[in-house]
Motif scaffolding. Structure first.
Motif, PDB file in Angstrom:
ATOM      1  N   ALA A  81     -11.751 -12.551  -1.650  1.00  0.00           N
ATOM      2  CA  ALA A  81     -11.241 -11.181  -1.524  1.00  0.00           C
ATOM      3  C   ALA A  81     -11.893 -10.388  -2.595  1.00  0.00           C
ATOM      4  O   ALA A  81     -12.064  -9.243  -2.646  1.00  0.00           O
ATOM      5  N   TYR A  82     -12.088 -10.782  -3.962  1.00  0.00           N
ATOM      6  CA  TYR A  82     -12.043 -10.280  -4.983  1.00  0.00           C
ATOM      7  C   TYR A  82     -13.707  -9.722  -4.841  1.00  0.00           C
ATOM      8  O   TYR A  82     -14.066  -8.445  -5.111  1.00  0.00           O
ATOM      9  N   GLU A  83     -14.640 -10.761  -4.513  1.00  0.00           N
ATOM     10  CA  GLU A  83     -15.973 -10.028  -4.375  1.00  0.00           C
ATOM     11  C   GLU A  83     -16.201  -9.212  -3.075  1.00  0.00           C
ATOM     12  O   GLU A  83     -17.028  -8.116  -3.307  1.00  0.00           O
ATOM     13  N   ILE A  84     -15.445  -9.169  -1.963  1.00  0.00           N
ATOM     14  CA  ILE A  84     -15.677  -8.306  -1.025  1.00  0.00           C
ATOM     15  C   ILE A  84     -14.981  -6.890  -1.339  1.00  0.00           C
ATOM     16  O   ILE A  84     -15.555  -5.939  -1.160  1.00  0.00           O
ATOM     17  N   TYR A  85     -13.890  -6.995  -2.281  1.00  0.00           N
ATOM     18  CA  TYR A  85     -13.385  -5.753  -2.822  1.00  0.00           C
ATOM     19  C   TYR A  85     -14.242  -4.950  -3.786  1.00  0.00           C
ATOM     20  O   TYR A  85     -14.209  -3.897  -3.761  1.00  0.00           O
TER      21      TYR A  85
ATOM     22  N   VAL B 205      -9.638   2.280  10.040  1.00  0.00           N
ATOM     23  CA  VAL B 205      -9.102   0.957   9.351  1.00  0.00           C
ATOM     24  C   VAL B 205      -9.070   1.264   8.067  1.00  0.00           C
ATOM     25  O   VAL B 205      -8.284   0.681   7.295  1.00  0.00           O
ATOM     26  N   VAL B 206     -10.144   1.833   7.407  1.00  0.00           N
ATOM     27  CA  VAL B 206     -10.234   2.151   5.924  1.00  0.00           C
ATOM     28  C   VAL B 206      -9.007   2.862   5.507  1.00  0.00           C
ATOM     29  O   VAL B 206      -8.282   2.545   4.579  1.00  0.00           O
ATOM     30  N   LEU B 207      -8.445   4.104   6.381  1.00  0.00           N
ATOM     31  CA  LEU B 207      -7.444   4.592   5.983  1.00  0.00           C
ATOM     32  C   LEU B 207      -6.237   3.971   5.904  1.00  0.00           C
ATOM     33  O   LEU B 207      -5.128   4.017   5.333  1.00  0.00           O
TER      34      LEU B 207
ATOM     35  N   LEU C 267      -1.689   1.287   3.313  1.00  0.00           N
ATOM     36  CA  LEU C 267      -0.884  -0.128   2.986  1.00  0.00           C
ATOM     37  C   LEU C 267      -1.517  -0.819   1.625  1.00  0.00           C
ATOM     38  O   LEU C 267      -0.790  -1.597   1.386  1.00  0.00           O
ATOM     39  N   GLN C 268      -1.993  -0.179   0.817  1.00  0.00           N
ATOM     40  CA  GLN C 268      -2.569  -0.680  -0.614  1.00  0.00           C
ATOM     41  C   GLN C 268      -2.971  -1.944  -0.446  1.00  0.00           C
ATOM     42  O   GLN C 268      -2.851  -2.616  -1.305  1.00  0.00           O
ATOM     43  N   LEU C 269      -3.942  -2.183   0.445  1.00  0.00           N
ATOM     44  CA  LEU C 269      -5.022  -3.170   0.589  1.00  0.00           C
ATOM     45  C   LEU C 269      -6.288  -2.842   0.283  1.00  0.00           C
ATOM     46  O   LEU C 269      -6.553  -1.818   0.454  1.00  0.00           O
ATOM     47  N   PRO C 270      -7.040  -3.841  -0.235  1.00  0.00           N
ATOM     48  CA  PRO C 270      -8.393  -3.616  -0.540  1.00  0.00           C
ATOM     49  C   PRO C 270      -9.371  -3.064   0.746  1.00  0.00           C
ATOM     50  O   PRO C 270      -9.099  -3.528   1.979  1.00  0.00           O
TER      51      PRO C 270
ATOM     52  N   PRO D 294      -8.230  -7.179   9.173  1.00  0.00           N
ATOM     53  CA  PRO D 294      -7.991  -7.385   7.538  1.00  0.00           C
ATOM     54  C   PRO D 294      -6.390  -7.238   7.386  1.00  0.00           C
ATOM     55  O   PRO D 294      -6.151  -8.358   6.374  1.00  0.00           O
ATOM     56  N   LEU D 295      -5.438  -7.014   8.438  1.00  0.00           N
ATOM     57  CA  LEU D 295      -4.298  -7.381   8.238  1.00  0.00           C
ATOM     58  C   LEU D 295      -3.782  -8.830   8.427  1.00  0.00           C
ATOM     59  O   LEU D 295      -2.764  -9.160   7.673  1.00  0.00           O
ATOM     60  N   LEU D 296      -4.628  -9.244   9.317  1.00  0.00           N
ATOM     61  CA  LEU D 296      -4.404 -10.839   9.646  1.00  0.00           C
ATOM     62  C   LEU D 296      -4.834 -11.903   8.006  1.00  0.00           C
ATOM     63  O   LEU D 296      -4.074 -12.770   7.961  1.00  0.00           O
TER      64      LEU D 296
END
Length: 374
Positions: free
Chosen positions: A14-18, A134-136, A141-144, A334-336
């Protein structure tokens, strides 16, 4: 390409994608792939010509919900450019597409470019808008935000919209707007979004109870605002359906009776216990999943997961699963991934989105080859 996509995310943390730079070649490849597919050769898709025919009928003042393509009332507007490209097996069926979708089809027929190119461009634009939404949603939701790449880079989307022009490109933006409006506490807009989704494709009716419960829980009086927004869109959009009279459901009934393809469970139950048992199990499964999702839908994040669960139940239990149907779940990947409990469903959906493309092999198997259809 599907395997490359799967292993790309499997190897990334997750960090690398972020940390992915959206301006880099890797992160902009989704748009380049869509543009290249639009510019390249296209496979013939009879669905696109049915979209254009319905739009052609509507643009000439006729009601496509009341008149199938072979209706004699349409003889005066029947042209060789579109009508001859329709699949003749379905020319006696009324349209199964919603009024909002039909209005877009009508605009496509009068556009300067015209033809199937216009449909593919419109559906690709809907796909790109979905990426932005999806980005918005992730931002709200304060997700990456970079987890939107899980959606954007999926090859199934490129095939379905830029390659084939399937009308589900009109549906996905509305699906993403629903949890976004819950997250931003806009119940009226949420109701309008779910109504618009239904008026694009009737399958969205299965998420209505989930959305209404989410509205009720989101804020005081939210349910009534949601119902008001739903009615504001659904009532005027339903006018063509009401004017069609008793024929309005003929297309859906024909679809339910004729289409059997690629379904996981429905044909097996139908063969063992009959059509009524298969239908009953499907209805009970979908309704039960919707009730479970509604019970858990307390915010935008849970609502998005709930919508993915409901659509998964529809595809697992329904009589037909075309490849582009799986796109209904992809915006919620992304939510899943963000919840440990639903991560297996996310990986399963990614694998499904690649494996379902094997459905196209059926077009390579014909009677002259003396090999049965798969």
């Amino acid at each position: 390409m599907s395997l490359v996509y799967f292993f790309f995310f499997k190897q990334k943390t997750a960090y690398e994608i972020y940390q992915c730079d959206w301006s880099s070649d890797v992160c902009s490849s989704d748009l380049l792939a869509r543009a290249a597919t639009l510019a390249g050769p296209h496979r013939e898709n009879s669905d696109v010509w049915r979209y254009l025919w319905d739009g052609h009928v509507a643009a000439h003042g006729y009601n496509p919900f009341a008149h199938p393509p072979n209706d004699k009332a349409l003889d005066t507007i029947r042209d060789g450019l579109i009508y001859t490209r329709l699949n003749p097996a379905y020319n006696d069926l009324h349209t199964v597409y919603g009024p909002v979708a039909t209005a877009v089809f009508a605009l496509a027929t009068i556009a300067p470019t015209g033809g199937d190119e216009t449909i593919r461009i419109i559906m690709t634009l809907g796909d790109v808008v979905t990426i932005v939404l999806v980005v918005l949603l992730l931002r709200q939701l304060q997700l990456p935000e970079a987890w939107a790449l899980v959606y954007a880079l999926n090859p199934l989307l490129i095939d379905a919209f830029a390659g084939r022009g399937q009308m589900d490109g009109l549906l996905l933006p509305w699906l993403v707007l629903i949890p976004y409006f819950v997250a931003t506490r806009r119940s009226t807009a949420e109701g309008a979004a779910v109504a618009a989704a239904m008026m694009v494709k009737i399958v969205a009716i299965v998420i209505v109870p989930v959305v209404m419960v989410a509205c009720w829980r989101s804020r005081r009086g939210g349910l009534w605002h949601c119902v008001a927004g739903w009615l504001a869109v659904a009532l005027p959009a339903s006018i063509p359906l009401l004017l069609a009279g008793p024929h309005v459901a003929d297309g859906l009934q024909g679809y339910a009776a004729m289409w059997r393809t690629n379904a996981p469970l429905f044909p097996l139950v139908e063969r063992l216990a009959g059509l009524r048992a298969a239908t009953a199990i499907a209805v009970i499964g979908v309704v039960g999943t919707a009730l479970l999702a509604a019970w858990q839908a307390r915010d935008g994040r849970q609502l998005g997961i709930g919508l993915a669960m409901v659509f998964t139940a529809v595809l697992l239990l329904g009589p037909a699963v075309f490849p582009w149907y799986v796109t209904w779940i992809l915006p919620f990947l992304p939510l899943l991934f963000a919840a440990a409990a639903t991560r297996p469903l996310a990986w399963g959906t990614i694998a499904w989105s690649g494996a379902v493309l094997l459905w196209y092999l059926r077009f390579l198997v014909y009677a002259p080859l003396d090999v049965p259809h798969w």
